[in-house]
Design a protein around this motif. Structure first.
Motif, PDB file in Angstrom:
ATOM      1  N   ARG A  29      27.771  41.927 -31.933  1.00  0.00           N
ATOM      2  CA  ARG A  29      26.829  42.917 -32.296  1.00  0.00           C
ATOM      3  C   ARG A  29      25.609  42.982 -31.408  1.00  0.00           C
ATOM      4  NH1 ARG A  29      26.535  41.246 -38.190  1.00  0.00           N
ATOM      5  NH2 ARG A  29      26.236  39.334 -37.133  1.00  0.00           N
ATOM      6  N   VAL A  30      25.008  41.736 -30.999  1.00  0.00           N
ATOM      7  CA  VAL A  30      23.884  41.652 -30.419  1.00  0.00           C
ATOM      8  C   VAL A  30      24.221  42.245 -28.849  1.00  0.00           C
ATOM      9  CG1 VAL A  30      22.107  39.973 -29.268  1.00  0.00           C
ATOM     10  CG2 VAL A  30      23.017  39.681 -31.578  1.00  0.00           C
ATOM     11  N   ASP A  31      25.381  41.732 -28.389  1.00  0.00           N
ATOM     12  CA  ASP A  31      25.627  42.500 -27.035  1.00  0.00           C
ATOM     13  C   ASP A  31      25.707  43.881 -27.008  1.00  0.00           C
ATOM     14  OD1 ASP A  31      26.142  39.673 -26.226  1.00  0.00           O
ATOM     15  OD2 ASP A  31      28.668  39.989 -26.783  1.00  0.00           O
ATOM     16  N   ARG A  32      26.201  44.389 -28.102  1.00  0.00           N
ATOM     17  CA  ARG A  32      26.001  45.930 -28.311  1.00  0.00           C
ATOM     18  C   ARG A  32      24.844  46.642 -28.210  1.00  0.00           C
ATOM     19  NH1 ARG A  32      30.398  49.288 -30.644  1.00  0.00           N
ATOM     20  NH2 ARG A  32      29.817  51.308 -29.843  1.00  0.00           N
TER      21      ARG A  32
ATOM     22  N   PRO B 254      16.926  46.001 -23.508  1.00  0.00           N
ATOM     23  CA  PRO B 254      15.693  45.413 -23.754  1.00  0.00           C
ATOM     24  C   PRO B 254      15.241  44.338 -22.439  1.00  0.00           C
ATOM     25  CG  PRO B 254      17.085  44.119 -24.771  1.00  0.00           C
ATOM     26  CD  PRO B 254      17.924  45.468 -24.217  1.00  0.00           C
ATOM     27  N   ARG B 255      13.899  43.683 -22.319  1.00  0.00           N
ATOM     28  CA  ARG B 255      13.711  42.980 -21.254  1.00  0.00           C
ATOM     29  C   ARG B 255      14.179  41.659 -21.640  1.00  0.00           C
ATOM     30  NH1 ARG B 255       9.510  46.195 -20.556  1.00  0.00           N
ATOM     31  NH2 ARG B 255       8.417  45.940 -22.374  1.00  0.00           N
ATOM     32  N   LYS B 256      14.518  41.525 -23.055  1.00  0.00           N
ATOM     33  CA  LYS B 256      14.859  40.111 -23.461  1.00  0.00           C
ATOM     34  C   LYS B 256      15.861  40.307 -24.491  1.00  0.00           C
ATOM     35  CE  LYS B 256      12.675  35.903 -25.093  1.00  0.00           C
ATOM     36  NZ  LYS B 256      11.647  35.367 -25.843  1.00  0.00           N
ATOM     37  N   THR B 257      17.200  39.384 -24.491  1.00  0.00           N
ATOM     38  CA  THR B 257      17.979  39.393 -25.745  1.00  0.00           C
ATOM     39  C   THR B 257      18.101  37.970 -26.182  1.00  0.00           C
ATOM     40  OG1 THR B 257      19.021  41.222 -24.438  1.00  0.00           O
ATOM     41  CG2 THR B 257      20.283  39.885 -26.168  1.00  0.00           C
ATOM     42  N   THR B 258      17.894  37.834 -27.282  1.00  0.00           N
ATOM     43  CA  THR B 258      17.942  36.645 -28.148  1.00  0.00           C
ATOM     44  C   THR B 258      18.842  36.406 -29.120  1.00  0.00           C
ATOM     45  OG1 THR B 258      15.493  36.588 -27.607  1.00  0.00           O
ATOM     46  CG2 THR B 258      16.307  34.748 -28.987  1.00  0.00           C
ATOM     47  N   TYR B 259      19.973  35.571 -29.146  1.00  0.00           N
ATOM     48  CA  TYR B 259      20.888  35.148 -30.056  1.00  0.00           C
ATOM     49  C   TYR B 259      20.378  34.385 -31.141  1.00  0.00           C
ATOM     50  CZ  TYR B 259      24.023  37.722 -26.697  1.00  0.00           C
ATOM     51  OH  TYR B 259      24.576  38.376 -25.813  1.00  0.00           O
TER      52      TYR B 259
ATOM     53  N   VAL C 100      18.708  41.674 -48.005  1.00  0.00           N
ATOM     54  CA  VAL C 100      19.035  41.832 -46.646  1.00  0.00           C
ATOM     55  C   VAL C 100      20.510  41.428 -46.541  1.00  0.00           C
ATOM     56  CG1 VAL C 100      18.470  41.476 -44.142  1.00  0.00           C
ATOM     57  CG2 VAL C 100      16.717  41.581 -45.844  1.00  0.00           C
ATOM     58  N   GLN C 101      21.090  42.688 -45.942  1.00  0.00           N
ATOM     59  CA  GLN C 101      22.580  42.446 -45.732  1.00  0.00           C
ATOM     60  C   GLN C 101      22.800  42.002 -44.385  1.00  0.00           C
ATOM     61  OE1 GLN C 101      24.994  43.463 -48.261  1.00  0.00           O
ATOM     62  NE2 GLN C 101      22.745  43.062 -49.233  1.00  0.00           N
ATOM     63  N   ASN C 102      24.143  41.256 -44.068  1.00  0.00           N
ATOM     64  CA  ASN C 102      24.467  40.871 -42.708  1.00  0.00           C
ATOM     65  C   ASN C 102      24.488  41.887 -41.742  1.00  0.00           C
ATOM     66  OD1 ASN C 102      25.442  39.271 -40.696  1.00  0.00           O
ATOM     67  ND2 ASN C 102      27.535  39.136 -41.531  1.00  0.00           N
ATOM     68  N   GLY C 103      23.714  41.792 -40.755  1.00  0.00           N
ATOM     69  CA  GLY C 103      23.764  42.934 -39.752  1.00  0.00           C
ATOM     70  C   GLY C 103      22.828  44.117 -39.979  1.00  0.00           C
ATOM     71  N   ASP C 104      21.943  43.944 -40.926  1.00  0.00           N
ATOM     72  CA  ASP C 104      20.950  45.077 -41.134  1.00  0.00           C
ATOM     73  C   ASP C 104      19.967  45.071 -39.802  1.00  0.00           C
ATOM     74  OD1 ASP C 104      21.610  46.216 -43.372  1.00  0.00           O
ATOM     75  OD2 ASP C 104      20.292  45.102 -44.672  1.00  0.00           O
ATOM     76  N   ILE C 105      19.451  46.216 -39.488  1.00  0.00           N
ATOM     77  CA  ILE C 105      18.496  46.246 -38.484  1.00  0.00           C
ATOM     78  C   ILE C 105      17.179  46.659 -39.142  1.00  0.00           C
ATOM     79  CG2 ILE C 105      17.692  47.527 -36.250  1.00  0.00           C
ATOM     80  CD1 ILE C 105      21.080  47.510 -36.195  1.00  0.00           C
TER      81      ILE C 105
END
Ligand code: GDP
Ligand code: MG
Length: 362
Positions: free
Chosen positions: A48-51, A58-63, A350-355
């Protein structure tokens, strides 16, 4: 989140550590016998983060992150008189234990017990952990009883009595040979126990290294081992380590050659994450797409606090959209236009995967 890797000498702990962390520590057919800790921080793989990262560029992607520690020095018999010193310290401070068990035959790799027997090895290490807890519990009971005899003010006495009752319950459990994680304990009781370093209270992930046999033929329910907050998984240790050490393109080619969609390791890392009762919410934008870790059941205001204490303090509302809804809409602009963003208050679970986008004011 910190996970300690334990197991008998030569059970392939360092191999699994290297696989999980893309590390390069030396593995050896003979154990040095010294106490030694190596830690590494690992990204929790999340498609999901990859997607989202592809969507927002973004300039930065953080897992989300997990820390694994490879711990040498835990062997049969060390628990006599109690695990002590730096070894016990490291184990007590971890959030979960990952027990590596060798489940493959290989004449080149000696076994400390003389034969390959995963259920026996599981029982040996469990026994050491249990013994360590028994000693801690006994000491605490003696201490509390002495304190209560001395007397003191009413409040302190009530507190000690409540703690003594709890420790007597723990004592019954461990003396019956069961791990503390099997007990029904309230959040308040768990809080009371937080600083005692009780090892059988920690969630446990058992990883069977099945060697060169395909992992999907392995036993997933091992030795009729049924405990709460316990997960069992199988892995081809050396293969996974070699995969983790390959350049990503080469690893991808290798996997597709075998018709495997992802390394078994990703599964293990995600298992460690969910074993701890954690999940992720996301923040998105041009600057950063990021996965944040919260306990399952946490509220919007707690999530805000994970990002920054100011966001919790000045919390007004959370703008929320589920991951799937955003992907279906195709972009944040489209989602807004369709009115898919909800406004939620502090108490929203908060639900898993909420933005989330936190509106705040300080
Ligand atoms: N045949 C085989 N050997 C393995 C596998 N994984 C690890 N080993 C070997 O087992 C030995 C002990 O591994 P190591 O990770 O150093 O064990 P540790 O003492 O628990 O850290 C090493 O010689 C490894 O090469 C595997 O999947 N298959
Ligand atoms: Mg090792």
């Amino acid at each position: 989140m910190h996970i300690a890797i334990i197991g008998l000498p030569n059970s392939t702990k360092t191999t699994i550590f290297n696989a999980l962390t893309r590390g390069n520590l030396e593995t050896a057919a003979f154990s040095s016998g010294h106490f030694d800790v190596h830690s590494a921080v690992v990204d929790v793989p999340d498609a999901r983060v990859d997607r989202l990262s592809a969507m927002f560029e973004p300039r930065k992607t953080t897992y989300a992150k997990v820390t694994y520690a490879d711990i040498a020095g835990l062997a049969k018999g060390v628990g006599e008189g109690g695990l002590s010193g730096p070894l016990l310290n490291t184990l007590s401070q971890s959030d979960a234990l990952l027990h590596v068990i060798r489940a493959f035959e290989d004449p080149d790799v000696p076994h400390t017990e003389g034969s390959v027997d995963p259920c026996r090895d599981l029982a040996i290490i469990d026994g050491e952990l249990l013994l360590s807890d028994m000693i801690i519990i006994e000491r605490r009971i003696e201490r509390l009883q002495a304190q209560l005899k001395k007397g003191g003010d009413k409040q302190a006495k009530a507190r000690d009595e409540a703690e003594l009752a709890l420790f007597l319950r723990l004592n019954e459990t461990v003396n019956a040979g069961a791990p503390l994680r099997d007990m029904d304990l309230t959040p308040a009781e768990l809080k009371m126990l937080r600083n005692y370093g009780l090892l059988t209270l920690k969630p446990l992930l058992v990883v069977l290294n099945v060697g060169d046999a395909p992992a999907d033929t392995a036993i997933e329910t091992l030795c009729d081992y049924r405990h709460r907050r316990t997960t069992i998984a199988a892995l081809q240790g050396r293969l996974e380590m070699e995969l983790a050490q390959m350049p990503p393109e080469e690893a991808a080619e290798f996997l597709s050659g075998y018709g495997i969609s992802e390394p078994g390791l990703n599964r293990i890392i995600r298992m460690s994450y969910s074993l701890l009762g954690l999940h992720s919410f996301f923040t998105v934008g041009e600057d950063e797409v990021r996965a944040w870790t919260i306990p399952v059941g946490a509220h919007a205001v707690d999530a805000a606090g994970v990002i920054h204490t100011d966001l919790a303090r000045g919390f007004i509302r959370a703008e929320v959209i589920a991951y799937d809804a955003l992907i279906a809409a195709g972009s944040m602009a489209a989602a807004k236009q369709k009115g898919l963003l909800r406004l939620e208050g502090k108490e929203y679970v908060v639900q898993n995967g909420d933005i989330l986008n936190i509106r705040f004011n300080i």
